[in-house]
Design a protein around this motif. Structure first.
Motif, PDB file in Angstrom:
ATOM      1  N   THR A  20      46.142  49.464  36.080  1.00  0.00           N
ATOM      2  CA  THR A  20      47.141  48.496  36.495  1.00  0.00           C
ATOM      3  C   THR A  20      47.131  47.326  35.535  1.00  0.00           C
ATOM      4  OG1 THR A  20      47.913  47.137  38.353  1.00  0.00           O
ATOM      5  CG2 THR A  20      45.547  47.230  38.014  1.00  0.00           C
ATOM      6  N   MET A  21      48.188  46.556  35.557  1.00  0.00           N
ATOM      7  CA  MET A  21      48.186  45.246  34.923  1.00  0.00           C
ATOM      8  C   MET A  21      47.986  44.251  36.058  1.00  0.00           C
ATOM      9  SD  MET A  21      48.387  45.484  31.672  1.00  0.00           S
ATOM     10  CE  MET A  21      48.827  43.859  31.110  1.00  0.00           C
ATOM     11  N   MET A  22      46.858  43.531  36.022  1.00  0.00           N
ATOM     12  CA  MET A  22      46.582  42.509  37.025  1.00  0.00           C
ATOM     13  C   MET A  22      47.080  41.176  36.478  1.00  0.00           C
ATOM     14  SD  MET A  22      42.997  41.146  38.711  1.00  0.00           S
ATOM     15  CE  MET A  22      42.648  42.637  39.648  1.00  0.00           C
ATOM     16  N   THR A  23      47.956  40.535  37.234  1.00  0.00           N
ATOM     17  CA  THR A  23      48.501  39.250  36.829  1.00  0.00           C
ATOM     18  C   THR A  23      47.917  38.149  37.710  1.00  0.00           C
ATOM     19  OG1 THR A  23      50.552  40.302  36.096  1.00  0.00           O
ATOM     20  CG2 THR A  23      50.625  37.922  36.465  1.00  0.00           C
ATOM     21  N   THR A  24      47.398  37.128  37.048  1.00  0.00           N
ATOM     22  CA  THR A  24      46.824  35.963  37.724  1.00  0.00           C
ATOM     23  C   THR A  24      47.560  34.717  37.225  1.00  0.00           C
ATOM     24  OG1 THR A  24      45.154  35.729  35.988  1.00  0.00           O
ATOM     25  CG2 THR A  24      44.538  37.013  37.934  1.00  0.00           C
ATOM     26  N   ARG A  25      47.267  33.582  37.861  1.00  0.00           N
ATOM     27  CA  ARG A  25      47.822  32.293  37.421  1.00  0.00           C
ATOM     28  C   ARG A  25      46.712  31.486  36.753  1.00  0.00           C
ATOM     29  NH1 ARG A  25      52.847  30.927  38.073  1.00  0.00           N
ATOM     30  NH2 ARG A  25      54.040  31.940  39.695  1.00  0.00           N
ATOM     31  N   THR A  26      47.038  30.900  35.599  1.00  0.00           N
ATOM     32  CA  THR A  26      46.078  30.067  34.883  1.00  0.00           C
ATOM     33  C   THR A  26      46.018  28.678  35.518  1.00  0.00           C
ATOM     34  OG1 THR A  26      47.684  29.159  33.320  1.00  0.00           O
ATOM     35  CG2 THR A  26      46.638  31.270  32.713  1.00  0.00           C
ATOM     36  N   ALA A  27      45.073  27.865  35.060  1.00  0.00           N
ATOM     37  CA  ALA A  27      44.959  26.489  35.547  1.00  0.00           C
ATOM     38  C   ALA A  27      46.235  25.693  35.244  1.00  0.00           C
ATOM     39  CB  ALA A  27      43.744  25.808  34.925  1.00  0.00           C
ATOM     40  N   SER A  33      48.151  38.307  32.312  1.00  0.00           N
ATOM     41  CA  SER A  33      47.991  39.708  32.725  1.00  0.00           C
ATOM     42  C   SER A  33      46.956  40.396  31.857  1.00  0.00           C
ATOM     43  CB  SER A  33      49.320  40.462  32.612  1.00  0.00           C
ATOM     44  OG  SER A  33      50.275  39.907  33.469  1.00  0.00           O
ATOM     45  N   CYS A  34      46.228  41.309  32.485  1.00  0.00           N
ATOM     46  CA  CYS A  34      45.283  42.127  31.727  1.00  0.00           C
ATOM     47  C   CYS A  34      45.177  43.499  32.395  1.00  0.00           C
ATOM     48  CB  CYS A  34      43.921  41.458  31.631  1.00  0.00           C
ATOM     49  SG  CYS A  34      43.017  41.405  33.170  1.00  0.00           S
ATOM     50  N   PRO A  35      44.899  44.527  31.590  1.00  0.00           N
ATOM     51  CA  PRO A  35      44.744  45.865  32.167  1.00  0.00           C
ATOM     52  C   PRO A  35      43.423  45.981  32.903  1.00  0.00           C
ATOM     53  CG  PRO A  35      44.340  45.927  29.807  1.00  0.00           C
ATOM     54  CD  PRO A  35      44.752  44.525  30.137  1.00  0.00           C
ATOM     55  N   GLY A  52      35.054  44.061  37.176  1.00  0.00           N
ATOM     56  CA  GLY A  52      35.487  43.160  36.120  1.00  0.00           C
ATOM     57  C   GLY A  52      34.315  42.607  35.343  1.00  0.00           C
ATOM     58  N   HIS A  53      34.640  41.706  34.450  1.00  0.00           N
ATOM     59  CA  HIS A  53      33.677  41.120  33.536  1.00  0.00           C
ATOM     60  C   HIS A  53      33.708  39.604  33.704  1.00  0.00           C
ATOM     61  CE1 HIS A  53      31.880  40.063  29.633  1.00  0.00           C
ATOM     62  NE2 HIS A  53      31.430  41.299  29.606  1.00  0.00           N
ATOM     63  N   THR A  54      32.541  39.000  33.822  1.00  0.00           N
ATOM     64  CA  THR A  54      32.480  37.546  33.889  1.00  0.00           C
ATOM     65  C   THR A  54      31.540  37.032  32.807  1.00  0.00           C
ATOM     66  OG1 THR A  54      32.179  35.657  35.367  1.00  0.00           O
ATOM     67  CG2 THR A  54      30.625  37.461  35.630  1.00  0.00           C
ATOM     68  N   PRO A  55      31.876  36.007  32.100  1.00  0.00           N
ATOM     69  CA  PRO A  55      33.099  35.237  32.273  1.00  0.00           C
ATOM     70  C   PRO A  55      34.286  35.950  31.639  1.00  0.00           C
ATOM     71  CG  PRO A  55      31.809  34.321  30.474  1.00  0.00           C
ATOM     72  CD  PRO A  55      31.002  35.458  31.052  1.00  0.00           C
ATOM     73  N   SER A  56      35.459  35.718  32.196  1.00  0.00           N
ATOM     74  CA  SER A  56      36.716  36.215  31.637  1.00  0.00           C
ATOM     75  C   SER A  56      37.834  35.333  32.165  1.00  0.00           C
ATOM     76  CB  SER A  56      36.957  37.679  32.033  1.00  0.00           C
ATOM     77  OG  SER A  56      37.182  37.776  33.427  1.00  0.00           O
ATOM     78  N   ASP A  57      38.971  35.365  31.486  1.00  0.00           N
ATOM     79  CA  ASP A  57      40.124  34.588  31.949  1.00  0.00           C
ATOM     80  C   ASP A  57      40.526  35.015  33.354  1.00  0.00           C
ATOM     81  OD1 ASP A  57      40.250  33.178  29.568  1.00  0.00           O
ATOM     82  OD2 ASP A  57      41.769  34.503  28.687  1.00  0.00           O
ATOM     83  N   THR A  58      40.501  36.312  33.600  1.00  0.00           N
ATOM     84  CA  THR A  58      40.907  36.824  34.909  1.00  0.00           C
ATOM     85  C   THR A  58      40.022  36.271  36.015  1.00  0.00           C
ATOM     86  OG1 THR A  58      41.808  38.835  33.917  1.00  0.00           O
ATOM     87  CG2 THR A  58      41.266  38.924  36.267  1.00  0.00           C
ATOM     88  N   VAL A  59      38.708  36.320  35.836  1.00  0.00           N
ATOM     89  CA  VAL A  59      37.781  35.821  36.854  1.00  0.00           C
ATOM     90  C   VAL A  59      37.957  34.315  37.040  1.00  0.00           C
ATOM     91  CG1 VAL A  59      35.336  35.435  37.372  1.00  0.00           C
ATOM     92  CG2 VAL A  59      36.121  37.694  36.636  1.00  0.00           C
ATOM     93  N   GLU A  67      45.717  34.347  44.308  1.00  0.00           N
ATOM     94  CA  GLU A  67      46.914  35.198  44.421  1.00  0.00           C
ATOM     95  C   GLU A  67      47.101  36.004  43.137  1.00  0.00           C
ATOM     96  OE1 GLU A  67      48.893  35.788  47.117  1.00  0.00           O
ATOM     97  OE2 GLU A  67      47.437  34.574  48.195  1.00  0.00           O
ATOM     98  N   VAL A  68      47.241  37.320  43.278  1.00  0.00           N
ATOM     99  CA  VAL A  68      47.411  38.211  42.132  1.00  0.00           C
ATOM    100  C   VAL A  68      48.554  39.184  42.387  1.00  0.00           C
ATOM    101  CG1 VAL A  68      44.967  38.081  41.499  1.00  0.00           C
ATOM    102  CG2 VAL A  68      45.755  39.945  42.961  1.00  0.00           C
ATOM    103  N   ASN A  69      48.980  39.820  41.314  1.00  0.00           N
ATOM    104  CA  ASN A  69      49.944  40.905  41.406  1.00  0.00           C
ATOM    105  C   ASN A  69      49.410  42.067  40.596  1.00  0.00           C
ATOM    106  OD1 ASN A  69      52.518  42.463  40.286  1.00  0.00           O
ATOM    107  ND2 ASN A  69      52.959  41.576  42.274  1.00  0.00           N
TER     108      ASN A  69
END
Length: 164
Positions: A20-27, A33-35, A52-59, A67-69
């Motif tokens: 999937t492409m997971m879409t998040t909102r940045t600060a 979006s990332c796969p 997932g991987h931390t640290p990462s933009d998604t986390v 909220e994600v899509n």
């Protein structure tokens, strides 16, 4: 189509597609979006799991706004699925053991015990599904509509929205 049939359709698609492409909102309130590889799905239980991987933009984005899509498309480009939900960053060794596959060792230097491993659970609250149907028939319908200067309407495939 009944609500259960819709849920079954969503479950089958997510299980079959996997990525999937997971879409998040940045600060800054931009979309990012990332796969992601869908590890486990239970639409009925309202759980979609990822490693997932931390640290990462998604986390980091999930920490600020959960909220994600999730956007899925089948390999033949005939079925599309969008799932809206709330992501949770989960620390659960038993769940991680259940979801872990040897292939993840390629992404984490210390395997399952790597401190960078982050479980992500998405609790879906809604989904929308589109099916294109028969491509040849759709081309014919679009051509006929263009020649007659009429709209094709809803006859190109199936669509439904569902609240979960």
């Amino acid at each position: 189509m009944s609500k259960q049939e819709q849920m079954d359709t969503i479950q089958a698609l997510v299980k079959d597609i996997k990525y999937t492409m997971m879409t998040t909102r940045t600060a800054d309130d931009h979309l990012h979006s990332c796969p992601m590889n869908t590890t486990e799905t239970s639409i009925g239980a309202k759980e979609i799991w990822f490693i997932g991987h931390t640290p990462s933009d998604t986390v980091e984005n999930i920490k600020k706004n959960p909220e994600v899509n999730l956007s899925y498309v089948t390999h033949d480009d005939k079925n599309y699925l969008s799932i809206a939900g709330k992501a949770e960053l989960v620390e659960d060794k038993e769940k991680l053991d259940e979801l872990w596959l040897p292939v993840y060792n390629a992404y984490f230097e210390h395997g399952i015990d790597d401190p960078k491993v982050q479980l992500i659970k998405v609790v879906p609250h809604g989904a929308e599904f589109w099916a294109n149907g028969n491509s040849f028939a759709n081309i014919f319908k679009i051509t006929a509509a263009a020649v007659t200067e009429t709209a094709v309407g809803d006859s190109l495939g199936e669509n439904f929205s569902i609240t979960l």
